[in-house]
Design a protein around this motif. Structure first.
Motif, mmCIF file in Angstrom:
data_model
loop_
_atom_site.group_PDB
_atom_site.id
_atom_site.type_symbol
_atom_site.label_atom_id
_atom_site.label_comp_id
_atom_site.label_asym_id
_atom_site.label_seq_id
_atom_site.Cartn_x
_atom_site.Cartn_y
_atom_site.Cartn_z
ATOM 1 N N ALA A 389 19.841 20.370 -67.231
ATOM 2 C CA ALA A 389 18.828 20.834 -68.183
ATOM 3 C C ALA A 389 17.987 19.676 -68.690
ATOM 4 C CB ALA A 389 19.491 21.544 -69.357
ATOM 5 N N ALA A 390 16.665 19.819 -68.568
ATOM 6 C CA ALA A 390 15.754 18.799 -69.089
ATOM 7 C C ALA A 390 15.671 18.920 -70.606
ATOM 8 C CB ALA A 390 14.377 18.986 -68.466
ATOM 9 N N PRO A 397 8.954 25.980 -77.261
ATOM 10 C CA PRO A 397 9.106 26.807 -76.069
ATOM 11 C C PRO A 397 7.790 27.103 -75.360
ATOM 12 C CG PRO A 397 10.478 27.657 -77.836
ATOM 13 C CD PRO A 397 9.621 26.573 -78.435
ATOM 14 N N ALA A 398 6.703 27.271 -76.130
ATOM 15 C CA ALA A 398 5.410 27.559 -75.498
ATOM 16 C C ALA A 398 4.956 26.392 -74.624
ATOM 17 C CB ALA A 398 4.358 27.863 -76.566
ATOM 18 N N ARG A 399 5.199 25.170 -75.083
ATOM 19 C CA ARG A 399 4.833 23.990 -74.299
ATOM 20 C C ARG A 399 5.700 23.903 -73.039
ATOM 21 N NH1 ARG A 399 2.785 18.809 -75.131
ATOM 22 N NH2 ARG A 399 2.788 17.753 -73.109
ATOM 23 N N ILE A 400 6.984 24.179 -73.188
ATOM 24 C CA ILE A 400 7.883 24.140 -72.034
ATOM 25 C C ILE A 400 7.469 25.197 -71.010
ATOM 26 C CG2 ILE A 400 10.272 24.352 -71.252
ATOM 27 C CD1 ILE A 400 11.155 23.523 -74.063
ATOM 28 N N LEU A 401 7.071 26.367 -71.521
ATOM 29 C CA LEU A 401 6.661 27.442 -70.616
ATOM 30 C C LEU A 401 5.405 27.051 -69.843
ATOM 31 C CD1 LEU A 401 7.396 30.308 -69.701
ATOM 32 C CD2 LEU A 401 5.932 31.194 -71.527
ATOM 33 N N GLY A 418 15.267 22.874 -64.295
ATOM 34 C CA GLY A 418 15.505 22.158 -65.543
ATOM 35 C C GLY A 418 14.703 22.702 -66.708
ATOM 36 N N LEU A 419 13.419 23.010 -66.470
ATOM 37 C CA LEU A 419 12.563 23.483 -67.565
ATOM 38 C C LEU A 419 12.932 24.891 -68.017
ATOM 39 C CD1 LEU A 419 9.150 22.070 -66.306
ATOM 40 C CD2 LEU A 419 10.322 21.421 -68.429
ATOM 41 N N SER A 420 13.330 25.755 -67.102
ATOM 42 C CA SER A 420 13.749 27.102 -67.518
ATOM 43 C C SER A 420 15.000 27.023 -68.377
ATOM 44 C CB SER A 420 13.985 27.990 -66.296
ATOM 45 O OG SER A 420 14.978 27.441 -65.435
ATOM 46 N N SER A 421 15.900 26.089 -68.037
ATOM 47 C CA SER A 421 17.089 25.884 -68.865
ATOM 48 C C SER A 421 16.694 25.354 -70.243
ATOM 49 C CB SER A 421 18.026 24.898 -68.165
ATOM 50 O OG SER A 421 19.150 24.620 -68.969
ATOM 51 N N ALA A 475 18.552 30.510 -62.198
ATOM 52 C CA ALA A 475 18.624 30.575 -60.733
ATOM 53 C C ALA A 475 17.370 31.228 -60.164
ATOM 54 C CB ALA A 475 19.870 31.333 -60.305
ATOM 55 N N LEU A 476 16.925 32.304 -60.803
ATOM 56 C CA LEU A 476 15.716 32.986 -60.340
ATOM 57 C C LEU A 476 14.494 32.083 -60.479
ATOM 58 C CD1 LEU A 476 14.348 35.555 -59.299
ATOM 59 C CD2 LEU A 476 14.240 36.370 -61.668
ATOM 60 N N ALA A 477 14.424 31.313 -61.567
ATOM 61 C CA ALA A 477 13.290 30.399 -61.756
ATOM 62 C C ALA A 477 13.215 29.393 -60.617
ATOM 63 C CB ALA A 477 13.428 29.676 -63.095
#
Length: 499
Positions: A389-390, A397-401, A418-421, A475-477
């Motif tokens: 996980a990053a 969360p909006a920035r990560i998305l 990593g980013l989805s986590s 996993a899907l990401a």
């Protein structure tokens, strides 16, 4: 009743309606054959026949315009899927690799469609129907049927053994069974090997009845029987031994006395769930099945035991370093398509569905087969996650998305995982992830697996406790990032037709 009278009856019932529920309401049983008796040599499907024939025989370039026109004049997506399932089954019979992959994607494509705006809902269904039709035409099955009309045979003959000796006789025995008898017999047959397509095809054949209704259940189920017979002929041609699972799982079942065990309701605590999932992930096949047998014998809830198997399969995907070399259109480093983790996850999901529809000892043995199938593969992927996980400095969360969008667009699997986590750890809403990944799944080719794997991860997320379910989404990401770059055939035409 002759053919003309039969068609008059269907006309009175309302030609062109979806048969979902019609078999139970009008025919009241397993098959329309019980009402009509014999018939023509060609397998036909009553009011669905014109649409089935269109999907099997229409020129490929003209197919989607006709299907969209049919939908615009009132034909439901359920009816399109029902006809697609039956056209695929009649033309290809469960023995064509690309063919049965298209069949297995139809129900997931329909479920994908439910999250789209109404005017765009046919898109994933059209994508898979086009794939199925293209395969039918490529192998010359537009004017040749794999499945013909047959008459049922009665008798207390072992369907499993007959499948390996005389598949034509076995098909007749199958359609002479009750629904529950056919289900039980096929479940025994499916447990004879750990081929992913064997179990996923079995589940999707049962699941297909929500579209076709019970009137055509036998057509869908014949594919399962024929697939198993084909695989056994292939094994014999290669002089291979019988699969170990045929003896290993029954022996483990007996060793732990599961034949006399009542299904338990004891919950697995998080630590117990992690321990059992870790055993299934890291152990040999027999060791994993033994660990699951111990849990079931101790009275743990079979549904929660199944949860551990799905998590173990998911971990295979999360740890996968990617393909070591290119395989056709699949580049080095990719994990979509027929990868270890995708296959394991799809198989675990199917095994769990088969277990849910079984009861008692049969349910428990199916879960042992699921564990046996999932285990013994960790050496193919390694011990550590592909992307820990990053932890971005900016935890919004909006920035990560936004960063995750860029990772998907560039096909960066490590960043996507990593980013989805990180997004979920930062409290991000899972729904935007699902919606973005829904769009990716619809648009990409996916090497025959995109729709199924999306559905597998969605069901895994829904059926896993809140403290552990994010793994399915992560996993899907990653798989979505692996899939980008190849647009699905027929999709541009479908977009144009839907405006």
């Amino acid at each position: 009743m002759d053919r003309i009278d039969r068609r008059r009856l269907f006309t009175r019932l309302g030609a062109g309606v979806c048969l979902t529920g019609l078999g139970a309401t009008v025919f009241g049983g397993w098959s329309a054959r019980s009402l009509f008796g014999g018939g023509d040599e060609r397998l036909e499907f009553g009011p669905l026949e014109p649409l089935v024939d269109l999907m099997q025989s229409c020129e490929l370039d003209a197919l989607l315009p006709k299907l969209v026109g049919t939908w615009r004049t009132g034909t439901s997506l359920e009816t399109l899927v029902a006809a697609g399932l039956l056209a695929n089954a009649r033309a290809l019979g469960g023995e064509d690799y690309e063919g049965y992959h298209a069949m297995m994607a139809m129900a997931p494509a329909f479920d994908l469609a439910q999250g789209l705006p109404e005017g765009q809902r046919p898109l994933p269904v059209l994508k898979v129907l086009y794939r199925s039709a293209a395969r039918i035409r490529k192998v010359g099955a537009q004017d040749h049927d794999a499945l013909a009309r047959i008459e049922p045979a009665a008798g207390a003959i072992d369907l499993r053994e007959m499948t390996y000796r005389d598949v034509s006789r076995a098909e007749r025995l199958l359609i002479g069974r009750t629904v529950e008898g056919a289900r039980s017999d096929l479940d025994h047959l499916v447990r004879d090997d750990i081929n992913v397509h064997r179990v996923v095809l079995a589940w999707r054949a049962w699941d297909g009845q929500r579209f076709t209704g019970p009137a055509h259940a036998e057509t869908l189920l014949r594919q399962v029987l024929r697939f198993c017979a084909y695989e056994d002929r292939l094994r014999k041609s290669r002089s291979q031994d019988l699969p170990d699972v045929r003896t290993a799982v029954p022996e483990i079942f007996e060793e732990h006395g599961l034949g006399s065990v009542t299904e338990g309701q004891r919950p697995l605590e998080d630590a117990e769930l992690d321990r059992l999932a870790g055993q299934v992930f890291a152990s040999s096949r027999s060791q994993a099945a033994g660990a699951v047998a111990e849990a079931l014998a101790a009275g743990f809830d079979p549904e929660q035991v199944g949860e551990t198997i799905s998590l173990a399969a998911c971990q295979l995907l999360l740890n996968d370093p990617g393909r070591s070399r290119s395989q056709g259109a699949l580049p080095r480093g990719s994990v979509h398509g027929a990868s270890t983790g995708v296959h394991a996850s799809d198989a675990a999901n199917a095994w769990r569905h088969l277990a849910r529809q079984a009861r008692g000892a049969e349910r428990l043995e199916t879960l042992l087969a699921a564990a046996y199938h999932t285990a013994g593969q960790s050496h193919l992927v390694g011990d550590a996650p592909f992307a820990p996980a990053a932890r971005p400095a900016e935890e919004d969360p909006a920035r990560i998305l936004s960063d995750l969008d860029a990772a998907w667009n560039s096909g960066d699997q490590r960043a996507a995982q990593g980013l989805s986590s990180a997004y979920l750890n930062a409290g991000g809403d899972p729904q935007p992830l699902f919606e973005k990944m829904r769009r990716i799944t619809i648009e990409v080719d996916g090497a025959l697996h995109a729709e199924k794997f999306f559905h597998t991860c969605l069901e895994g997320w829904r059926s896993t406790r809140a403290t552990r379910r994010d793994r399915h989404l992560i996993a899907l990401a990653r798989v979505c990032a692996s899939e980008v770059g190849v647009r699905a055939p027929g999709l541009a035409q479908a977009h144009d037709l839907l405006g």
